[in-house]
Design an enzyme around this catalytic site. Structure first.
Site, PDB file in Angstrom:
ATOM      1  CE  LYS A  92      42.728 -79.568 -22.642  1.00 31.96           C
ATOM      2  NZ  LYS A  92      41.544 -80.076 -21.901  1.00 31.96           N
ATOM      3  CD  GLN A 113      43.119 -75.450 -16.042  1.00 29.86           C
ATOM      4  OE1 GLN A 113      42.478 -75.846 -15.100  1.00 29.86           O
ATOM      5  NE2 GLN A 113      44.157 -76.122 -16.512  1.00 29.86           N
ATOM      6  CE  LYS A 116      46.452 -75.516 -13.122  1.00 30.24           C
ATOM      7  NZ  LYS A 116      45.619 -76.696 -12.744  1.00 30.24           N
ATOM      8  CE  LYS A 128      38.897 -77.484 -13.282  1.00 29.97           C
ATOM      9  NZ  LYS A 128      40.325 -77.821 -13.231  1.00 29.97           N
ATOM     10  N   GLY A 167      38.992 -84.083 -17.550  1.00 29.02           N
ATOM     11  CA  GLY A 167      38.491 -84.482 -16.234  1.00 29.02           C
ATOM     12  C   GLY A 167      39.021 -83.571 -15.140  1.00 29.02           C
ATOM     13  CG  ASP A 168      39.241 -80.844 -11.548  1.00 33.08           C
ATOM     14  OD1 ASP A 168      40.429 -80.535 -11.650  1.00 33.08           O
ATOM     15  OD2 ASP A 168      38.570 -80.545 -10.539  1.00 33.08           O
ATOM     16  CB  THR A 211      47.980 -84.210 -12.615  1.00 35.37           C
ATOM     17  OG1 THR A 211      47.134 -84.036 -13.748  1.00 35.37           O
ATOM     18  CG2 THR A 211      47.975 -82.960 -11.765  1.00 35.37           C
ATOM     19  CG  ASN A 243      44.159 -88.343 -12.265  1.00 31.74           C
ATOM     20  OD1 ASN A 243      45.077 -87.527 -12.227  1.00 31.74           O
ATOM     21  ND2 ASN A 243      43.937 -89.098 -13.327  1.00 31.74           N
TER      22      ASN A 243
END
Ligand code: NDP
Ligand code: 2IT
Length: 446
Positions: A92, A113, A116, A128, A167-168, A211, A243
């Site tokens: 993920k 990630q 996290k 990622k 997204g990122d 976020t 974002n």
């Protein structure tokens, strides 16, 4: 460099195997420095080759992405998906489109990630993806054709229980729509194989805001626990106004703070009286620059975004990109009166900057803990999709708040347990490590 001979050996090997991957090595070094405190106490970690396995991605996919620009010319970019660790759940993690993207950057992001996601307490592994595609000045048609070509290769590696992108940087609601739409066409199925989807097709309430909101919930809990204070009356500077940055600004203001400075690529804006953060968000939604804000509002403007770090403030939220704060910026931040730094971006502070903050007792929250609200809410979106349900905004917000509080206390408790009370870099890395380690140990050598 490390107390543990085992870590020293794995790190030397890691340097050799990943030569030139600066960001990836940086992320590994920060992680090793933290777990150095505990690794030798458990010989099983070395015997089972846990650390060697943790620094080697389970799978790294790199592929050609050809697309046709508006002038009819074929362009070629390089796409990536790094499926780093699936010990605690399906891969993920987000998708980044930016000219700077390379294998090192996607690997560091996927590595971070993993830990996290472990901190969220949800069953999510680490991954990622992205491409060295520059979305700046591209037409909507070009963006769509790029997304479709990217997905034409990647779809075969994804699935609601395999790998779930989001997204990122450079990938927002519009891009997620194009990516998910093409995935759905190619696979002929409608599943929750992407998060950050629009509300009309399976997205979760609050995922776009999560976020930034989560960052504020984390910062509030940290302030309350360590200083008995809250965000009310605090002056905050925020880098990036995409974002993460713009939503952190909106939530911090709601919680009583004043946003005295923000930045984007065009520069930085500052105002003692506080910026109109709703207007910033509106401008950015229209894909405009902060330089335009300064033409329409009373504020200071500098075309150098680094000047943000010279603005007098109490708290800094770096929410732009990796290594945006170097030692000189860290010095400016401390000189400006800032006593707390919470990372909204992934690895925005260089190692020198973090050491500088540490030495001056600046309260510091690493991104893998403080910015976990986004992926947590992605986890909530997956739960809703698999149950074919939609939760209300109030429900999602309450869950997000609980998760962020839980992450903070897990990191803090861990820092106390290893004799470094309040060092959340150590707390976050060790707490994340322990969860992934236990899952890997239980599942055999794979
Ligand atoms: P966006 O693309 O939405 O926004 C990025 C913002 O940063 C833009 O305003 C951009 O400016 C600005 N920017 C980029 N580089 C710099 C720089 N060097 N100095 C100042 N501003 C800069 O990305 P996100 O907000 O999604 O991501 C930001 C960071 O947060 C990344 O590190 C990402 O990995 C991390 N993150 C994102 C999550 C998410 O859910 N989206 C979750 C957790 C972490 P301009 O507008 O001019 O392009
Ligand atoms: O860095 C991150 O945590 C993200 N870009 C969000 C990942 C996700 O899957 O929601």
């Amino acid at each position: 460099m490390f107390k543990s001979k085992y870590l020293e050996r794995v790190f030397t090997e890691c340097l050799r195997k990943n030569a030139g991957e600066i960001e990836f090595i940086q992320a590994v070094r920060e992680f090793f420095e933290a777990i150095d405190l505990i690794v030798d106490a458990d010989p099983e970690i070395e015997r089972l080759g846990i650390i060697e396995r943790m620094v080697e991605p389970e799978r790294l996919i790199s592929f050609r992405v050809p697309w046709v620009d508006d002038a009819g010319f074929v362009r070629v970019n390089r796409g990536y998906r790094v499926q780093f660790n699936s010990a605690i759940g399906p891969y993920k993690g987000g998708t980044r489109f930016d000219v700077s993207v390379n294998q090192s950057i996607i690997k560091f992001l996927a590595f971070e990630q993993t830990f996290k996601n472990a901190l969220t307490g949800l069953p999510l592994g680490g991954g990622k993806g992205g491409a060295d595609f520059d979305p700046v000045n591209k037409s909507e048609g070009e963006i769509m054709r790029f997304c479709q070509s990217y997905m034409a290769e990647l779809y075969r590696h994804l699935g609601a229980n395999i790998d779930i992108p989001a997204g990122d940087l450079g990938v927002g609601a519009r891009e997620v729509g194009f990516l998910f739409g093409y995935y759905r066409k190619l696979t002929n199925e409608f599943t929750g194989t992407f998060t950050g989807k629009g509300l009309s097709y399976g997205g979760s309430m609050l995922r776009p805001e999560a976020t930034g909101y989560g960052l504020c919930y984390f910062a509030a809990e940290m302030l309350s626990n360590l200083k008995g204070e809250d965000l009310k009356g605090k002056r905050i500077i925020i880098s990036g106004s995409g974002n993460v940055g713009s939503n952190a600004a909106v939530k911090a203001k709601k919680l009583g703070a004043t946003i005295v400075g923000m930045s984007d690529i065009s520069g930085m804006i500052a105002s003692d009286k506080g910026l109109d953060v709703d207007f910033v968000k509106k401008l950015k939604n229209e894909r405009k620059m902060l330089s335009e804000y300064s033409l329409l509002n009373d504020c200071d403007f500098s075309a150098d975004y680094r000047d943000l770090w010279k603005v007098q403030a109490d708290i800094a939220f770096p929410c732009a990109t990796q290594n945006e704060i170097n030692l000189e910026d860290a010095r400016n931040i401390v000189k400006s009166g800032v006593t707390m730094v919470c990372e909204g971006a992934n690895m925005p502070c260089t190692e020198e900057a973090i050491d500088y903050f540490r030495a001056r007792k600046i309260l510091f929250a690493p991104g893998k803990a403080a910015n976990a609200g986004g992926v947590s809410t992605s986890g909530l979106e997956m739960s809703q999709n698999s149950q074919h349900l939609r939760w209300s905004e109030v429900e999602v917000d309450a869950k997000l708040k609980e998760i962020m509080k839980g992450i903070y206390h897990n990191c803090y408790r861990t820092s106390v347990r290893v004799g470094q009370p309040g060092d959340l870099v150590i707390g976050a890395n060790i707490a994340g490590f322990i969860r992934v380690y236990e899952a890997m140990k239980a599942q055999g050598i794979i």
